[in-house]
Design a protein around this motif. Sequence first.
Motif, PDB file in Angstrom:
ATOM      1  N   ASP A  36       0.827  -1.206   0.000  1.00 34.49           N
ATOM      2  CA  ASP A  36       0.000   0.000   0.000  1.00 34.49           C
ATOM      3  C   ASP A  36       0.868   1.266   0.000  1.00 34.49           C
ATOM      4  O   ASP A  36       0.564   2.243  -0.690  1.00 34.49           O
ATOM      5  N   VAL A  37       1.971   1.236   0.755  1.00 29.33           N
ATOM      6  CA  VAL A  37       2.881   2.376   0.777  1.00 29.33           C
ATOM      7  C   VAL A  37       3.610   2.495  -0.560  1.00 29.33           C
ATOM      8  O   VAL A  37       3.778   3.591  -1.107  1.00 29.33           O
ATOM      9  N   HIS A  63      23.522  14.481   0.456  1.00 27.37           N
ATOM     10  CA  HIS A  63      22.937  15.782   0.754  1.00 27.37           C
ATOM     11  C   HIS A  63      21.437  15.661   1.040  1.00 27.37           C
ATOM     12  O   HIS A  63      20.874  16.447   1.806  1.00 27.37           O
ATOM     13  N   PHE A  64      20.795  14.668   0.417  1.00 33.02           N
ATOM     14  CA  PHE A  64      19.358  14.496   0.579  1.00 33.02           C
ATOM     15  C   PHE A  64      19.015  13.347   1.527  1.00 33.02           C
ATOM     16  O   PHE A  64      17.860  12.935   1.629  1.00 33.02           O
ATOM     17  N   ASN A  65      20.024  12.842   2.241  1.00 34.58           N
ATOM     18  CA  ASN A  65      19.832  11.711   3.143  1.00 34.58           C
ATOM     19  C   ASN A  65      18.773  11.994   4.195  1.00 34.58           C
ATOM     20  O   ASN A  65      17.885  11.178   4.448  1.00 34.58           O
ATOM     21  N   VAL A  66      18.855  13.168   4.835  1.00 32.35           N
ATOM     22  CA  VAL A  66      17.913  13.517   5.898  1.00 32.35           C
ATOM     23  C   VAL A  66      16.488  13.580   5.357  1.00 32.35           C
ATOM     24  O   VAL A  66      15.540  13.071   5.972  1.00 32.35           O
ATOM     25  N   GLN A  67      16.335  14.174   4.168  1.00 30.28           N
ATOM     26  CA  GLN A  67      15.004  14.279   3.561  1.00 30.28           C
ATOM     27  C   GLN A  67      14.433  12.901   3.243  1.00 30.28           C
ATOM     28  O   GLN A  67      13.263  12.618   3.535  1.00 30.28           O
ATOM     29  N   LEU A  72      10.985   8.056   4.736  1.00 29.19           N
ATOM     30  CA  LEU A  72      10.941   6.644   5.137  1.00 29.19           C
ATOM     31  C   LEU A  72      10.346   6.461   6.531  1.00 29.19           C
ATOM     32  O   LEU A  72       9.660   5.471   6.790  1.00 29.19           O
ATOM     33  N   SER A  73      10.606   7.409   7.422  1.00 22.98           N
ATOM     34  CA  SER A  73      10.134   7.276   8.805  1.00 22.98           C
ATOM     35  C   SER A  73       8.610   7.279   8.906  1.00 22.98           C
ATOM     36  O   SER A  73       8.048   6.829   9.904  1.00 22.98           O
ATOM     37  N   ALA A  93      11.451   9.584  -5.476  1.00 22.43           N
ATOM     38  CA  ALA A  93      12.092   8.583  -6.338  1.00 22.43           C
ATOM     39  C   ALA A  93      13.280   7.953  -5.612  1.00 22.43           C
ATOM     40  O   ALA A  93      13.476   6.731  -5.664  1.00 22.43           O
ATOM     41  N   ALA A  94      14.077   8.765  -4.918  1.00 21.82           N
ATOM     42  CA  ALA A  94      15.212   8.247  -4.148  1.00 21.82           C
ATOM     43  C   ALA A  94      14.731   7.379  -2.995  1.00 21.82           C
ATOM     44  O   ALA A  94      15.326   6.345  -2.677  1.00 21.82           O
ATOM     45  N   THR A  95      13.625   7.792  -2.363  1.00 19.18           N
ATOM     46  CA  THR A  95      13.050   7.018  -1.255  1.00 19.18           C
ATOM     47  C   THR A  95      12.568   5.661  -1.748  1.00 19.18           C
ATOM     48  O   THR A  95      12.771   4.640  -1.079  1.00 19.18           O
ATOM     49  N   LEU A  96      11.933   5.635  -2.910  1.00 21.00           N
ATOM     50  CA  LEU A  96      11.454   4.373  -3.488  1.00 21.00           C
ATOM     51  C   LEU A  96      12.605   3.387  -3.649  1.00 21.00           C
ATOM     52  O   LEU A  96      12.511   2.220  -3.239  1.00 21.00           O
TER      53      LEU A  96
END
Length: 284
Positions: A36-37, A63-67, A72-73, A93-96
């Motif tokens: 679902d996510v 640089h975008f690790n925190v975002q 993800l959290s 897209a990076a999170t996916l």
Amino acid sequence: SSRSISSSLKHSRESKGLAMTGDIPFQNESVPLRVDVLNLICTQIESRGLEMEDLFSYHGNRHFNVQVRGILSQFSNDLPSIDLATEDCKALAATLLLYIQEQPYSLIPHEFHEPLRYSSEQPTKKKQQKAVFKIMKYVQPELASPLARILKLLKKILLHSNVNHLTSTKLGEIFGPVLFGAKVFDYEQYLKNRSLFAKITGIFVEHCDDILKVLPTNKRVLKVPPLLQENDWEIIFTDAPSQSFQTNEIIFSEGAPNYNIYRIQSGSVRMMRQQVELGAILKT
């Protein structure tokens, strides 16, 4: 030996629409994969990012690790409380990619790697595709559903390749290591097989509709009867003879005639798969 990918796995690739450095470290605990996510992320990308030439430019960028970690959290929450509409599409897209890659298992199981390698070495593209389709019929249903959702997204991205310049080859390079890799796996084999993963994933993307037809996502689920209780077993095995087996002796093989029911009294057994299609139960 097995090890986790860490910041020591660093690769960079620069091409039109793609710039990656494998530099975001893995967490000790992965966020469990939820279809679902996954669908929520893919839907957001489909609504806002299909024509973005630099859609995957955040992937692996510290640089975008925190975002990315912040997104993800949210994935442990109930679906109504997950809000991705205001998130940057490239961050999604990076999170996916990270969400899939951090799972403790691969969406393309390890035992499929060698058969898929053999398929990719067939003399013609048509034979390669036919062999790949045959193998993908055997993906476990619990892996087939998330895999199918990802492939549907990649198909839509590919349909806009004249704008985003993300061809099946480039998408294979981005998603191959993610679909075939996992949080824990053989690191040297990963490096050795990266080009294979990219090639096979490129075939998945290019022939998405055919792959979706064979993936076991829409099979009718049979209602599972209740487990046998101890008194049921006593009735079944009344006057049943005991039989002993030597270590590595085959008890029964898939495809061979068998009219017996076995129950382990002592010791253990294992299943050995010599081909994707066939397996055997052996004494251990």
